[in-house]
Design a protein around this motif. Structure first.
Motif, short mmCIF file in Angstrom:
data_model
loop_
_atom_site.label_atom_id
_atom_site.label_comp_id
_atom_site.label_asym_id
_atom_site.label_seq_id
_atom_site.Cartn_x
_atom_site.Cartn_y
_atom_site.Cartn_z
N VAL A 87 0.84 -1.20 0.00
CA VAL A 87 0.00 0.00 0.00
C VAL A 87 0.87 1.25 0.00
CG1 VAL A 87 -1.62 1.36 1.39
CG2 VAL A 87 -2.01 -1.10 1.08
N VAL A 88 1.81 1.32 0.91
CA VAL A 88 2.64 2.52 1.05
C VAL A 88 3.54 2.70 -0.18
CG1 VAL A 88 4.49 3.59 2.39
CG2 VAL A 88 2.56 2.51 3.56
N SER A 89 4.14 1.62 -0.66
CA SER A 89 5.02 1.77 -1.82
C SER A 89 4.24 2.13 -3.08
CB SER A 89 5.86 0.51 -2.04
OG SER A 89 5.05 -0.59 -2.39
N ASP A 90 3.01 1.64 -3.21
CA ASP A 90 2.17 2.02 -4.35
C ASP A 90 1.74 3.49 -4.28
OD1 ASP A 90 2.35 -0.51 -5.43
OD2 ASP A 90 0.31 -1.11 -4.92
N GLU A 91 1.57 4.01 -3.08
CA GLU A 91 1.16 5.40 -2.93
C GLU A 91 2.20 6.37 -3.47
OE1 GLU A 91 -1.58 4.89 1.10
OE2 GLU A 91 0.37 5.86 1.26
N THR A 92 3.45 6.09 -3.22
CA THR A 92 4.49 7.01 -3.66
C THR A 92 5.10 6.62 -5.00
OG1 THR A 92 6.27 5.85 -2.53
CG2 THR A 92 5.10 7.55 -1.28
N GLY A 93 5.19 5.32 -5.25
CA GLY A 93 5.75 4.85 -6.50
C GLY A 93 7.25 5.06 -6.66
N GLU A 94 7.91 5.46 -5.60
CA GLU A 94 9.35 5.74 -5.66
C GLU A 94 10.15 4.44 -5.54
OE1 GLU A 94 10.68 8.67 -2.88
OE2 GLU A 94 8.83 9.81 -3.12
N PRO A 95 11.24 4.33 -6.27
CA PRO A 95 12.08 3.14 -6.13
C PRO A 95 12.87 3.16 -4.82
CG PRO A 95 13.05 4.67 -7.70
CD PRO A 95 11.72 5.25 -7.30
N GLY A 96 13.22 1.98 -4.37
CA GLY A 96 14.11 1.85 -3.21
C GLY A 96 13.52 2.20 -1.87
N GLN A 97 12.22 2.03 -1.69
CA GLN A 97 11.61 2.38 -0.42
C GLN A 97 11.88 1.35 0.68
OE1 GLN A 97 7.42 3.72 -0.77
NE2 GLN A 97 7.80 3.55 -2.96
N TYR A 98 11.76 0.08 0.34
CA TYR A 98 11.88 -1.00 1.33
C TYR A 98 12.84 -2.06 0.83
CZ TYR A 98 7.76 1.17 3.30
OH TYR A 98 6.90 2.08 3.85
N ILE A 99 13.70 -2.51 1.74
CA ILE A 99 14.59 -3.62 1.47
C ILE A 99 14.19 -4.72 2.47
CG2 ILE A 99 16.97 -4.43 1.32
CD1 ILE A 99 16.22 -2.03 -0.60
N LEU A 100 13.75 -5.84 1.94
CA LEU A 100 13.32 -6.96 2.77
C LEU A 100 14.39 -8.03 2.72
CD1 LEU A 100 9.62 -7.25 1.55
CD2 LEU A 100 10.56 -5.76 3.34
N SER A 101 14.78 -8.51 3.88
CA SER A 101 15.82 -9.52 3.96
C SER A 101 15.30 -10.69 4.77
CB SER A 101 17.05 -8.92 4.64
OG SER A 101 17.98 -9.89 4.96
N GLY A 102 15.68 -11.90 4.37
CA GLY A 102 15.25 -13.07 5.13
C GLY A 102 15.83 -14.36 4.63
N SER A 103 15.72 -15.37 5.47
CA SER A 103 16.30 -16.66 5.13
C SER A 103 15.31 -17.59 4.46
CB SER A 103 16.86 -17.33 6.39
OG SER A 103 15.85 -17.50 7.34
N GLN A 104 14.06 -17.19 4.39
CA GLN A 104 13.05 -18.00 3.72
C GLN A 104 12.51 -17.24 2.53
OE1 GLN A 104 10.05 -19.06 6.53
NE2 GLN A 104 11.48 -20.02 7.92
N ASN A 105 11.98 -17.99 1.59
CA ASN A 105 11.40 -17.37 0.40
C ASN A 105 10.10 -16.66 0.78
OD1 ASN A 105 10.27 -16.74 -2.06
ND2 ASN A 105 10.87 -18.65 -3.01
N PHE A 106 9.98 -15.38 0.47
CA PHE A 106 8.78 -14.62 0.78
C PHE A 106 7.57 -15.11 -0.02
CE2 PHE A 106 12.04 -11.11 1.36
CZ PHE A 106 12.19 -11.37 2.70
N ARG A 107 7.82 -15.79 -1.11
CA ARG A 107 6.73 -16.27 -1.94
C ARG A 107 6.45 -17.74 -1.67
NH1 ARG A 107 7.07 -13.59 -7.78
NH2 ARG A 107 4.90 -14.14 -7.67
N SER A 108 6.78 -18.20 -0.48
CA SER A 108 6.52 -19.59 -0.13
C SER A 108 5.02 -19.84 -0.09
CB SER A 108 7.13 -19.92 1.23
OG SER A 108 6.44 -19.24 2.26
N GLU A 109 4.65 -21.09 -0.02
CA GLU A 109 3.24 -21.46 -0.05
C GLU A 109 2.45 -20.76 1.05
OE1 GLU A 109 0.84 -25.59 0.30
OE2 GLU A 109 2.66 -25.60 -0.91
N GLU A 110 3.06 -20.59 2.21
CA GLU A 110 2.39 -19.94 3.34
C GLU A 110 1.94 -18.53 2.99
OE1 GLU A 110 3.67 -18.25 7.72
OE2 GLU A 110 4.84 -19.85 6.81
#
Length: 122
Positions: A87-110
């Protein structure tokens, strides 16, 4: 620190996209990498139980009350944040707003059903 080839790729992606995810095996240097190359960003680590509980309790305020240049480490621990980040990133449309880091795939089945409901994947 050893210079990694991923540094240039991550910086390039952050120049194009509002949200960039850096995933990989545990203890492979993801946190070190993002903290180094995005050092001007605010940083939160969802491994910290207090931080994670705040994000779980109120994902809207957790995102809205922080700067839009934010690294979220172990982001997969609070998948409800993904909706608000979109929601927030779509509102501004600016690149580089959020960097997400993690050891699991964010697009996992869950997480797939949440992402599908947002129209992000088919």
């Amino acid at each position: 620190m050893i210079t990694r080839s991923m540094e240039k790729i991550a910086l390039k992606m952050a120049g194009w996209f509002p949200v960039v995810s850096v995933t990989g095996l545990r203890q492979s240097g993801k946190s070190t990498l993002v903290r180094k190359i995005f050092s001007e960003y605010d940083y939160v680590n969802l491994e910290n139980i207090d931080t994670r509980e705040a994000a779980l309790a109120d994902p809207v305020s957790f995102i809205r009350d922080r700067p839009q240049r934010l690294v979220i480490d172990e982001a997969q621990l609070v998948p409800k944040l993904f909706n608000m980040i979109q929601v927030v990133s779509d509102e501004t449309g600016e690149p580089g707003q959020y960097i997400l880091s993690g050891s699991q795939n964010f697009r996992s089945e869950e997480h797939t059903s949440e992402l599908q409901s947002l129209g992000r994947i088919s």
